[in-house]
Each structure stands twice: as structure tokens, then as C-alpha cells.
Design a protein around this motif. Structure first.
Motif, mmCIF file in Angstrom:
data_model
loop_
_atom_site.group_PDB
_atom_site.id
_atom_site.type_symbol
_atom_site.label_atom_id
_atom_site.label_comp_id
_atom_site.label_asym_id
_atom_site.label_seq_id
_atom_site.Cartn_x
_atom_site.Cartn_y
_atom_site.Cartn_z
ATOM 1 N N VAL A 32 0.838 -1.202 0.000
ATOM 2 C CA VAL A 32 0.000 0.000 0.000
ATOM 3 C C VAL A 32 0.870 1.248 0.000
ATOM 4 O O VAL A 32 2.058 1.201 0.302
ATOM 5 N N ASP A 33 0.240 2.372 -0.308
ATOM 6 C CA ASP A 33 0.895 3.675 -0.230
ATOM 7 C C ASP A 33 0.781 4.203 1.194
ATOM 8 O O ASP A 33 -0.082 3.766 1.965
ATOM 9 N N ILE A 89 6.720 -0.908 7.689
ATOM 10 C CA ILE A 89 7.279 0.338 7.158
ATOM 11 C C ILE A 89 8.739 0.473 7.575
ATOM 12 O O ILE A 89 9.160 -0.079 8.590
ATOM 13 N N CYS A 90 9.497 1.209 6.779
ATOM 14 C CA CYS A 90 10.898 1.516 7.117
ATOM 15 C C CYS A 90 11.163 2.977 6.738
ATOM 16 O O CYS A 90 10.265 3.805 6.800
ATOM 17 N N ARG A 95 13.737 -1.910 3.167
ATOM 18 C CA ARG A 95 13.803 -2.855 4.295
ATOM 19 C C ARG A 95 12.432 -3.432 4.602
ATOM 20 O O ARG A 95 12.308 -4.607 4.971
ATOM 21 N N SER A 96 11.392 -2.615 4.459
ATOM 22 C CA SER A 96 10.046 -3.122 4.740
ATOM 23 C C SER A 96 9.658 -4.209 3.737
ATOM 24 O O SER A 96 8.976 -5.170 4.093
ATOM 25 N N ASN A 112 3.053 -4.513 3.047
ATOM 26 C CA ASN A 112 4.222 -3.654 2.912
ATOM 27 C C ASN A 112 3.794 -2.241 2.530
ATOM 28 O O ASN A 112 2.852 -2.047 1.771
ATOM 29 N N VAL A 113 4.498 -1.255 3.084
ATOM 30 C CA VAL A 113 4.276 0.142 2.688
ATOM 31 C C VAL A 113 5.345 0.476 1.657
ATOM 32 O O VAL A 113 6.540 0.351 1.931
ATOM 33 N N SER A 114 4.905 0.879 0.459
ATOM 34 C CA SER A 114 5.832 1.090 -0.648
ATOM 35 C C SER A 114 6.771 2.262 -0.433
ATOM 36 O O SER A 114 7.845 2.313 -1.013
ATOM 37 N N GLU A 115 6.360 3.213 0.384
ATOM 38 C CA GLU A 115 7.215 4.356 0.681
ATOM 39 C C GLU A 115 7.667 4.202 2.129
ATOM 40 O O GLU A 115 7.505 3.144 2.702
ATOM 41 N N GLY A 116 8.204 5.243 2.710
ATOM 42 C CA GLY A 116 8.650 5.104 4.084
ATOM 43 C C GLY A 116 8.560 6.383 4.885
ATOM 44 O O GLY A 116 7.970 7.370 4.459
#
Length: 125
Positions: A32-33, A89-90, A95-96, A112-116
Motif C-alpha cells: 500500500v501507499d 514500514i521503514c 527494508r520493509s 508492505n508500505v511502498s514508501e517510508g
């Protein structure tokens, strides 16, 4: 000459099959975003921040737990519940992704979060 063509064809087919298996390995891993994180939290998902402790302490999403990727890679799973949904998240998304793949293969419900955190604009603790 026919043997050489056959050998080259076989190598190309085997190479293609190998890369397809790698892609299929991570199929089904939701991503996800950042903008979706708060909504998922409201639905009961727990944010898992996989940055190192010092990075986490500099600022993290409210109520996020910290389990650094380095510890996950060493087999640390203390406090995790396979019935719980986690949003991983990272700092930047790399890393995430790795952490999510590890946990997904072990049966954890992870997204997973695509950004951080480097682009997070929401509140932090």
C-alpha cells in the motif's frame, strides 16, 4: 549446429523459468501507499517499523511497534501474533519489502508500505 541451437534454447528456457519462480515467490504480498496507513490502523492493523532502534526513536508513527529488520533476519519474533495484521514500514520502502517477504513466508498477515518514513507527513511520536 542443431545441437548448439538446442543447447542455447534450453539455457534460455531454464533461465526464464528461474526468474518466473522468483516473481511467483512473492505473489500475494499486499503493498500500500503511505496514505492508506492510517485507514488500516483504524481497521485494527498494527504498524511495524523495521528501522533500527535509533531511527525509530527519532520519530515513528503513533502506536507503531519497532522490530528492526536486522533482528527479523536473526529470527526474532517476540511479541508477534500470526493472527494480527501488520503494516510494515521503514525509511524508504526497501527494508520493509524484505521484512514483509520474510514474515509473509512464515504465515504472518503483512502489508508492505511502498514508501517510508522519509516521506511520511502524518503525526509522529
Amino acid at each position: 549446429m542443431k545441437k548448439l541451437v538446442w543447447l542455447i534454447t534450453l539455457v534460455l528456457v531454464l533461465t526464464a523459468c528461474g526468474s518466473t519462480d522468483k516473481v511467483n515467490e512473492n505473489e500475494g504480498l499486499p503493498t500500500v501507499d503511505l496514505k492508506e496507513v492510517e485507514a488500516l490502523q483504524k481497521e485494527g492493523a498494527v504498524v511495524m517499523d523495521v528501522r533500527e532502534v535509533d531511527e525509530y526513536n527519532e520519530g515513528h508513527i503513533r502506536s507503531a511497534i519497532n522490530l528492526p529488520l536486522s533482528q527479523l533476519q536473526d529470527g526474532e519474533r517476540a511479541g508477534l501474533d500470526q493472527e494480527q495484521k501488520y503494516i510494515v514500514i521503514c525509511r524508504s520502502g526497501s527494508r520493509s519489502q524484505t521484512a514483509s517477504e520474510i514474515l509473509h513466508k512464515e504465515g504472518y498477515d503483512v502489508t508492505n508500505v511502498s514508501e517510508g518514513m522519509s516521506t511520511w507527513r502524518g503525526p509522529v511520536e
